[in-house]
Design a protein around this motif. Sequence first.
Motif, PDB file in Angstrom:
ATOM      1  N   UNK A   1     -29.249  20.731 -37.084  1.00  0.00           N
ATOM      2  CA  UNK A   1     -29.800  20.141 -38.307  1.00  0.00           C
ATOM      3  C   UNK A   1     -29.687  18.613 -38.253  1.00  0.00           C
ATOM      4  N   UNK A   2     -28.547  18.120 -37.780  1.00  0.00           N
ATOM      5  CA  UNK A   2     -28.354  16.680 -37.636  1.00  0.00           C
ATOM      6  C   UNK A   2     -29.397  16.088 -36.687  1.00  0.00           C
ATOM      7  N   UNK A   3     -29.631  16.765 -35.569  1.00  0.00           N
ATOM      8  CA  UNK A   3     -30.580  16.249 -34.583  1.00  0.00           C
ATOM      9  C   UNK A   3     -31.996  16.239 -35.153  1.00  0.00           C
ATOM     10  N   UNK A   4     -32.353  17.247 -35.922  1.00  0.00           N
ATOM     11  CA  UNK A   4     -33.682  17.271 -36.525  1.00  0.00           C
ATOM     12  C   UNK A   4     -33.855  16.131 -37.522  1.00  0.00           C
TER      13      UNK A   4
ATOM     14  N   UNK B   1     -32.371  13.264 -37.306  1.00  0.00           N
ATOM     15  CA  UNK B   1     -32.491  12.054 -36.488  1.00  0.00           C
ATOM     16  C   UNK B   1     -33.898  11.936 -35.906  1.00  0.00           C
ATOM     17  N   UNK B   2     -34.465  13.065 -35.446  1.00  0.00           N
ATOM     18  CA  UNK B   2     -35.827  13.038 -34.924  1.00  0.00           C
ATOM     19  C   UNK B   2     -36.833  12.589 -35.984  1.00  0.00           C
ATOM     20  N   UNK B   3     -36.563  12.952 -37.243  1.00  0.00           N
ATOM     21  CA  UNK B   3     -37.466  12.592 -38.322  1.00  0.00           C
ATOM     22  C   UNK B   3     -37.307  11.141 -38.763  1.00  0.00           C
ATOM     23  N   UNK B   4     -36.351  10.413 -38.191  1.00  0.00           N
ATOM     24  CA  UNK B   4     -36.161   9.009 -38.523  1.00  0.00           C
ATOM     25  C   UNK B   4     -35.172   8.743 -39.634  1.00  0.00           C
ATOM     26  N   UNK B   5     -34.458   9.792 -40.106  1.00  0.00           N
ATOM     27  CA  UNK B   5     -33.460   9.604 -41.159  1.00  0.00           C
ATOM     28  C   UNK B   5     -32.105   9.334 -40.489  1.00  0.00           C
ATOM     29  N   UNK B   6     -31.935   8.109 -40.018  1.00  0.00           N
ATOM     30  CA  UNK B   6     -30.754   7.795 -39.233  1.00  0.00           C
ATOM     31  C   UNK B   6     -29.475   7.826 -40.071  1.00  0.00           C
ATOM     32  N   UNK B   7     -29.519   7.267 -41.255  1.00  0.00           N
ATOM     33  CA  UNK B   7     -28.348   7.300 -42.115  1.00  0.00           C
ATOM     34  C   UNK B   7     -27.969   8.723 -42.499  1.00  0.00           C
ATOM     35  N   UNK B   8     -28.975   9.556 -42.770  1.00  0.00           N
ATOM     36  CA  UNK B   8     -28.721  10.948 -43.133  1.00  0.00           C
ATOM     37  C   UNK B   8     -28.097  11.710 -41.968  1.00  0.00           C
ATOM     38  N   UNK B   9     -28.603  11.483 -40.758  1.00  0.00           N
ATOM     39  CA  UNK B   9     -28.037  12.163 -39.598  1.00  0.00           C
ATOM     40  C   UNK B   9     -26.617  11.667 -39.306  1.00  0.00           C
ATOM     41  N   UNK B  10     -26.355  10.366 -39.540  1.00  0.00           N
ATOM     42  CA  UNK B  10     -24.995   9.852 -39.353  1.00  0.00           C
ATOM     43  C   UNK B  10     -24.034  10.489 -40.351  1.00  0.00           C
ATOM     44  N   UNK B  11     -24.472  10.661 -41.584  1.00  0.00           N
ATOM     45  CA  UNK B  11     -23.647  11.348 -42.575  1.00  0.00           C
ATOM     46  C   UNK B  11     -23.369  12.785 -42.142  1.00  0.00           C
ATOM     47  N   UNK B  12     -24.362  13.435 -41.540  1.00  0.00           N
ATOM     48  CA  UNK B  12     -24.151  14.785 -41.036  1.00  0.00           C
ATOM     49  C   UNK B  12     -23.112  14.816 -39.933  1.00  0.00           C
ATOM     50  N   UNK B  13     -23.120  13.806 -39.060  1.00  0.00           N
ATOM     51  CA  UNK B  13     -22.089  13.726 -38.024  1.00  0.00           C
ATOM     52  C   UNK B  13     -20.698  13.584 -38.622  1.00  0.00           C
ATOM     53  N   UNK B  14     -20.587  12.807 -39.669  1.00  0.00           N
ATOM     54  CA  UNK B  14     -19.297  12.649 -40.339  1.00  0.00           C
ATOM     55  C   UNK B  14     -18.861  13.971 -40.961  1.00  0.00           C
ATOM     56  N   UNK B  15     -19.798  14.678 -41.584  1.00  0.00           N
ATOM     57  CA  UNK B  15     -19.477  15.992 -42.158  1.00  0.00           C
ATOM     58  C   UNK B  15     -18.986  16.947 -41.078  1.00  0.00           C
ATOM     59  N   UNK B  16     -19.677  16.979 -39.948  1.00  0.00           N
ATOM     60  CA  UNK B  16     -19.266  17.851 -38.850  1.00  0.00           C
ATOM     61  C   UNK B  16     -17.884  17.466 -38.336  1.00  0.00           C
TER      62      UNK B  16
END
Length: 309
Positions: free
Chosen positions: A267-270, A272-287
């Motif tokens: 989900x994080x990678x998807x 990031x692919x969509x260009x939501x870099x801040x959202x994907x970084x938050x997902x990494x922190x959650x993980x």
Amino acid sequence: MTTKTETTTTAVAKVPLQTPAGRPKAKSPYPYWFYLPAAIIYAALFLVPTFASFFFSFTRWTLTDFTFIGFDNFVQFFQEPALLKGLLNTFIYGVVTSTLKVVLGMLLAVMLTSQIIARGYLRSVIFFPVLLSSIGVGIVFTVLMDPRNGMINEALALIGIDGPAWLTDPAWALISVALVDVWKGVGLATVIYIAGIVSIPQEYFEAATMDGASSVKSFFQITLPLARPATATVIVLSLIGGLRSFDLIWAMTKGGPGFTSDVIASVIFKQYQAGFYGLSTAGNVVLFLIVTAIVVPLSSFLNRKEVEQ
């Protein structure tokens, strides 16, 4: 006269050396400089990226600038419909893979420490998948698990079994990838268990044999309790790998069909692919927080039980 001189010399030699101020000599900081290279590498590869991830998880950023937005990324991340499914799949995947690696690793280690033919060769065969690339393994098993032309279903058809659509059936996709993960990683668990079993003194087994204990009783009364450190290591390593798994899932299903085999990492990678870099970084922190919240107490519990034993 000679005796008096020797006594005086001995007395002078026994006087401890002190600094002019009468204080003990300060310890040299020289040995601590050897820690510096390791500390620099640890800070550059772990501390700096970790703190940077926490900072940018509170921002909306691109490669050129960023805007601080507080907890908006986390709120949006938990509102994603795929997240709850990915979170559930992550726990299922981690529990299934770690449980099977512990059970199969222990059984294989017991077999490979017994007096069987070609024991060394079998150890090499079981450990070999660990050395393979996860992407390569995923591509190979994607072909083998093809519902129409895959060798696995063709082999099952020879004995009258209609094989499922391993990677395209929502009920089988996640479990299929988990089984491939177990096939690839059980060799490492087996090696750890072999090291733990070999370290058990043979006198215990000899005494149990003299007392008339069966092999099954020796396993539960001697091997299983004394291999507890190996069990703790396998559980922690397997659970970390399962909760963080991404490459094998992406190579085989890309989270599909639909969201049925998505995990948090995919989900994080998807995002990031969509260009939501801040959202994907938050997902990494959650993980990161989820893995830490599960593994650290579990590791402390297993180590405490080991000490009590």
